[in-house]
Design an enzyme around this catalytic site. Structure first.
Site, PDB file in Angstrom:
ATOM      1  NE  ARG A 250     -82.731 -25.094  22.764  1.00 12.05           N
ATOM      2  CZ  ARG A 250     -82.024 -24.092  23.265  1.00 12.05           C
ATOM      3  NH1 ARG A 250     -82.398 -23.511  24.374  1.00 12.05           N
ATOM      4  NH2 ARG A 250     -80.926 -23.679  22.643  1.00 12.05           N
TER       5      ARG A 250
ATOM      6  CD  GLU B 205     -77.727 -14.728  24.682  1.00 11.19           C
ATOM      7  OE1 GLU B 205     -78.443 -15.742  24.621  1.00 11.19           O
ATOM      8  OE2 GLU B 205     -77.570 -14.068  25.721  1.00 11.19           O
TER       9      GLU B 205
HETATM   10  O1  LIG Z   1     -83.628 -14.870  20.372  1.00  3.87           O
HETATM   11  P1  LIG Z   1     -82.382 -15.479  19.795  1.00  3.87           P
HETATM   12  O2  LIG Z   1     -81.128 -14.702  20.149  1.00  3.87           O
HETATM   13  O3  LIG Z   1     -82.472 -15.714  18.336  1.00  3.87           O
HETATM   14  O4  LIG Z   1     -82.160 -16.878  20.503  1.00  3.87           O
HETATM   15  C1  LIG Z   1     -83.180 -17.804  20.737  1.00  3.87           C
HETATM   16  C2  LIG Z   1     -82.966 -19.084  19.970  1.00  3.87           C
HETATM   17  O5  LIG Z   1     -81.737 -19.716  20.393  1.00  3.87           O
HETATM   18  C3  LIG Z   1     -81.998 -21.066  20.776  1.00  3.87           C
HETATM   19  O6  LIG Z   1     -81.872 -21.946  19.714  1.00  3.87           O
HETATM   20  P2  LIG Z   1     -80.474 -22.419  19.090  1.00  3.87           P
HETATM   21  O7  LIG Z   1     -80.222 -21.625  17.850  1.00  3.87           O
HETATM   22  O8  LIG Z   1     -79.428 -22.409  20.149  1.00  3.87           O
HETATM   23  O9  LIG Z   1     -80.770 -23.869  18.572  1.00  3.87           O
HETATM   24  P3  LIG Z   1     -81.309 -25.248  19.223  1.00  3.87           P
HETATM   25  O10 LIG Z   1     -82.768 -25.040  19.576  1.00  3.87           O
HETATM   26  O11 LIG Z   1     -81.141 -26.179  18.082  1.00  3.87           O
HETATM   27  O12 LIG Z   1     -80.476 -25.576  20.425  1.00  3.87           O
HETATM   28  C4  LIG Z   1     -83.430 -21.028  21.238  1.00  3.87           C
HETATM   29  O13 LIG Z   1     -84.023 -22.327  21.220  1.00  3.87           O
HETATM   30  C5  LIG Z   1     -84.076 -20.077  20.267  1.00  3.87           C
HETATM   31  O14 LIG Z   1     -84.441 -20.731  19.044  1.00  3.87           O
HETATM   32  N1  LIG Z   2     -79.661 -17.884  27.370  1.00  2.00           N
HETATM   33  C1  LIG Z   2     -80.078 -18.887  26.578  1.00  2.00           C
HETATM   34  N2  LIG Z   2     -80.538 -20.040  27.121  1.00  2.00           N
HETATM   35  C2  LIG Z   2     -80.964 -21.050  26.321  1.00  2.00           C
HETATM   36  N3  LIG Z   2     -80.939 -20.999  24.997  1.00  2.00           N
HETATM   37  C3  LIG Z   2     -80.483 -19.876  24.426  1.00  2.00           C
HETATM   38  N4  LIG Z   2     -80.363 -19.511  23.137  1.00  2.00           N
HETATM   39  C4  LIG Z   2     -79.860 -18.279  23.101  1.00  2.00           C
HETATM   40  N5  LIG Z   2     -79.640 -17.790  24.324  1.00  2.00           N
HETATM   41  C5  LIG Z   2     -80.032 -18.777  25.170  1.00  2.00           C
END
Ligand SMILES: O=P(O)(O)OC[C@H]1O[C@H](OP(=O)(O)OP(=O)(O)O)[C@H](O)[C@@H]1O
Ligand SMILES: Nc1ncnc2[nH]cnc12
Length: 153
Positions: free
Chosen positions: A72, A109
């Protein structure tokens, strides 16, 4: 807290941005309040406000690298990089980059993951801005800082 700390208190753009983000309870698993920025991307005004806030804050700060976190961070980082005159460096999930990489593992998370960056994409001494959509535990951001710090060392 974000608004007060960044001089954005009362900025009407924040409400528009907040309203454009869909909150999906219990996705992808029970207890998670998922912040869905795909609905923000559908609203071109709120999308532009989001990019503008970062551009206003970080232009003229001698930043030469915008590092975007997969996936993202890729949706916001390149626009910010172009607007502030910086290069864009993707921080990718494992085994996606073809060249030599440096890696940093981290906890999510809801799981664990790893970020990788091409060796040579960032030079020692460069100032970097890390872009992602959201901080939950902070594990991803922390890993990104460590990855970039490896270069600075
Ligand atoms: O603060 P944190 O607990 O580390 O979580 C935040 C991260 O989690 C999500 O990405 P995700 O790993 O789900 O991957 P994506 O963007 O590919 O969906 C979000 O876009 C952040 O990168
Ligand atoms: N609550 C949340 N919403 C969207 N992306 C996430 N990645 C980790 N936690 C998330």
């Amino acid at each position: 807290m974000f608004a007060a700390e960044n001089g954005l208190k009362g900025d009407p753009r924040l409400q528009a941005i907040s309203e454009a983000i869909r909150v999906v309870p219990h996705f992808p698993k029970p207890g998670i309040m998922f912040q869905d920025i795909t609905t923000l991307l559908l609203d071109h005004k709120a999308f532009k406000h989001t990019v503008d806030i970062f551009v206003d804050r970080y232009r003229d700060m001698d930043i030469s690298v915008v590092a975007g976190v997969e996936a993202r961070g890729f949706m916001f980082g390149p626009s910010i990089a172009l607007a502030i005159g910086a290069k864009f460096v993707p921080l990718r999930k494992p085994r996606k980059l073809p060249g030599e990489v440096i890696s940093e593992a981290y906890e999510l998370e809801y799981g664990t993951d790893c970020l990788e960056m091409h060796v040579g994409a960032v030079q020692p001494g460069e100032r970097a801005l890390i872009i992602d959509d959201l901080i939950a535990t902070g594990g991803t951001l922390s890993a990104a800082i460590t990855l970039l710090g490896t270069v600075q060392a």
